[in-house]
Design a protein around this motif. Structure first.
Motif, mmCIF file in Angstrom:
data_model
loop_
_atom_site.group_PDB
_atom_site.id
_atom_site.type_symbol
_atom_site.label_atom_id
_atom_site.label_comp_id
_atom_site.label_asym_id
_atom_site.label_seq_id
_atom_site.Cartn_x
_atom_site.Cartn_y
_atom_site.Cartn_z
ATOM 1 N N LEU A 1 0.509 -1.363 0.073
ATOM 2 C CA LEU A 1 -0.340 -0.217 0.116
ATOM 3 C C LEU A 1 0.453 1.243 0.001
ATOM 4 O O LEU A 1 0.507 2.233 -0.435
ATOM 5 N N ALA A 2 1.904 1.420 1.097
ATOM 6 C CA ALA A 2 2.995 2.219 1.015
ATOM 7 C C ALA A 2 3.240 2.640 -0.778
ATOM 8 O O ALA A 2 4.076 3.620 -1.442
ATOM 9 N N ARG A 3 4.132 1.823 -1.398
ATOM 10 C CA ARG A 3 4.282 1.704 -2.281
ATOM 11 C C ARG A 3 3.054 2.203 -3.749
ATOM 12 O O ARG A 3 3.956 3.517 -4.530
ATOM 13 N N LEU A 4 2.148 1.477 -3.758
ATOM 14 C CA LEU A 4 1.476 2.154 -4.407
ATOM 15 C C LEU A 4 0.548 3.846 -3.879
ATOM 16 O O LEU A 4 0.530 4.654 -5.481
ATOM 17 N N GLY B 1 -1.323 0.449 -13.387
ATOM 18 C CA GLY B 1 -0.287 1.534 -13.169
ATOM 19 C C GLY B 1 -0.152 0.755 -12.106
ATOM 20 O O GLY B 1 0.798 0.625 -11.198
ATOM 21 N N ALA B 2 -1.098 0.210 -11.090
ATOM 22 C CA ALA B 2 -0.647 -0.795 -9.692
ATOM 23 C C ALA B 2 -0.188 -1.820 -9.897
ATOM 24 O O ALA B 2 1.152 -2.142 -9.094
ATOM 25 N N VAL B 3 -0.116 -2.725 -11.237
ATOM 26 C CA VAL B 3 0.974 -3.584 -11.967
ATOM 27 C C VAL B 3 2.832 -2.998 -12.006
ATOM 28 O O VAL B 3 3.447 -3.364 -11.131
ATOM 29 N N ALA B 4 2.611 -2.006 -12.369
ATOM 30 C CA ALA B 4 4.405 -1.514 -13.070
ATOM 31 C C ALA B 4 4.995 -0.935 -11.757
ATOM 32 O O ALA B 4 6.108 -1.274 -11.600
ATOM 33 N N ALA B 5 3.932 -0.609 -10.837
ATOM 34 C CA ALA B 5 4.441 0.317 -9.082
ATOM 35 C C ALA B 5 5.189 -1.471 -8.692
ATOM 36 O O ALA B 5 5.694 -0.369 -7.561
ATOM 37 N N LEU B 6 3.819 -2.485 -8.546
ATOM 38 C CA LEU B 6 4.499 -3.306 -7.588
ATOM 39 C C LEU B 6 5.259 -4.188 -7.820
ATOM 40 O O LEU B 6 6.293 -4.975 -7.429
ATOM 41 N N GLU B 7 5.411 -5.018 -9.757
ATOM 42 C CA GLU B 7 6.245 -5.901 -9.961
ATOM 43 C C GLU B 7 7.886 -5.534 -9.915
ATOM 44 O O GLU B 7 8.253 -4.517 -9.985
ATOM 45 N N GLY B 8 8.417 -6.552 -8.913
ATOM 46 C CA GLY B 8 9.915 -6.630 -9.173
ATOM 47 C C GLY B 8 10.388 -6.466 -7.772
ATOM 48 O O GLY B 8 11.149 -6.053 -7.944
ATOM 49 N N VAL C 1 13.089 -12.889 -0.471
ATOM 50 C CA VAL C 1 13.660 -14.084 -1.421
ATOM 51 C C VAL C 1 13.923 -14.011 -2.391
ATOM 52 O O VAL C 1 14.756 -13.696 -3.231
ATOM 53 N N LYS C 2 12.709 -13.795 -2.879
ATOM 54 C CA LYS C 2 12.587 -13.418 -4.407
ATOM 55 C C LYS C 2 11.579 -12.376 -4.773
ATOM 56 O O LYS C 2 10.235 -12.198 -3.394
ATOM 57 N N PRO C 3 10.947 -10.903 -5.057
ATOM 58 C CA PRO C 3 10.562 -9.868 -5.328
ATOM 59 C C PRO C 3 8.722 -10.032 -5.905
ATOM 60 O O PRO C 3 8.382 -11.179 -6.389
ATOM 61 N N LEU C 4 8.082 -9.519 -6.014
ATOM 62 C CA LEU C 4 6.765 -9.614 -6.029
ATOM 63 C C LEU C 4 7.002 -9.659 -7.971
ATOM 64 O O LEU C 4 7.479 -9.188 -8.730
ATOM 65 N N SER C 5 5.797 -10.654 -7.990
ATOM 66 C CA SER C 5 6.074 -11.034 -9.651
ATOM 67 C C SER C 5 3.987 -11.097 -9.971
ATOM 68 O O SER C 5 3.466 -11.754 -8.871
ATOM 69 N N CYS C 6 3.764 -10.208 -11.040
ATOM 70 C CA CYS C 6 2.043 -10.601 -11.204
ATOM 71 C C CYS C 6 1.590 -11.826 -11.580
ATOM 72 O O CYS C 6 2.671 -12.386 -12.472
ATOM 73 N N GLY C 7 0.698 -12.150 -11.012
ATOM 74 C CA GLY C 7 -0.256 -13.151 -11.676
ATOM 75 C C GLY C 7 -0.670 -12.709 -12.733
ATOM 76 O O GLY C 7 -1.081 -12.374 -13.361
#
Length: 223
Positions: free
Chosen positions: A10-13, A113-120, A128-134
């Motif tokens: 949420l803070a990232r968004l 926009g939300a996916v672009a902000a959170l991916e990776g 261990v592994k960053p956020l990845s969009c599904g």
């Protein structure tokens, strides 16, 4: 860690909304009961986004060379739902938006926009592994609902995070003799997260200096 990931998402968004061309009016974790909040103009204003933890899979035992401790690495799934409302005649405006993206972004722009902000993103949480969009899916309105002309989409994001384990208590009883816990007495993130380092991006778990309360429980040992 789970609550920290939710709050950091949420803070990232919120942090990047200026570059997305619109501002979130509702940005929070999933409410309960959902329907009561969704159809309240006071509780839900669009553009809106909600985040929640939906479970994990793929648990793998691992060894942390830095701490010298065993860990369990799990792949957690987090649901992100976005919604936009548009009262122009024609359902497509809810999805496509209007001529001014700042005031009528549309659900497609919110989703991208939300996916672009959170991916990776690792969110400064030691993932261990960053956020990845599904997968992303349209959220169908409730049957017979005509209260708000709203378009909603949900997307799954996964990341792998560590869980500290205590080991086998029968062979290492000392690992279970002492419990140290920091407590956030208010609902997590209300009104703002308890952040160990407010200057760092994202939300960090509280330490002893920033927690509302700290508990240290030691078990007695038979002589």
């Amino acid at each position: 860690m789970i609550a920290a990931i939710e709050q950091a998402m949420l803070a990232r968004l919120r942090a990047v909304e200026g570059s997305l061309g619109f501002s979130w009016k509702t940005l929070t974790t999933f409410p309960n009961p959902w329907e009561a909040d969704l159809y309240s103009d006071a509780l839900v204003q669009c553009p809106a986004a909600w985040v929640t933890f939906s479970g994990w899979n793929g648990a793998v035992q691992a060894y942390n060379a830095e701490t010298g401790e065993d860990e369990l690495h799990v792949t957690g799934s987090f649901g992100l739902m976005i919604a936009d409302e548009n009262r122009r005649p024609g359902e497509q405006y809810q999805r496509h938006g209007g001529p001014n993206p700042a005031t009528e972004p549309g659900s497609y722009r919110l989703l991208l926009g939300a996916v672009a902000a959170l991916e990776g993103q690792s969110l400064n949480l030691g993932l261990v592994k960053p956020l990845s969009c599904g997968p992303a899916r349209a959220v169908a309105p409730l049957v017979g609902d005509t209260k708000r002309p709203m378009s909603r989409y949900a997307v799954e994001l996964t990341c792998t995070f560590p869980i500290a384990v205590t080991g086998d208590g029968e062979t290492d009883p000392d690992a279970l003799l002492r419990l140290h816990a920091n407590w956030d007495l208010a609902p997590f993130g209300d009104p703002v997260p308890v952040d160990r380092d407010p200057l760092e991006p994202g939300t960090q778990l509280p330490d002893d200096d920033h927690a509302d309360a700290t508990s240290v429980v030691s078990l007695g040992v038979e002589e």
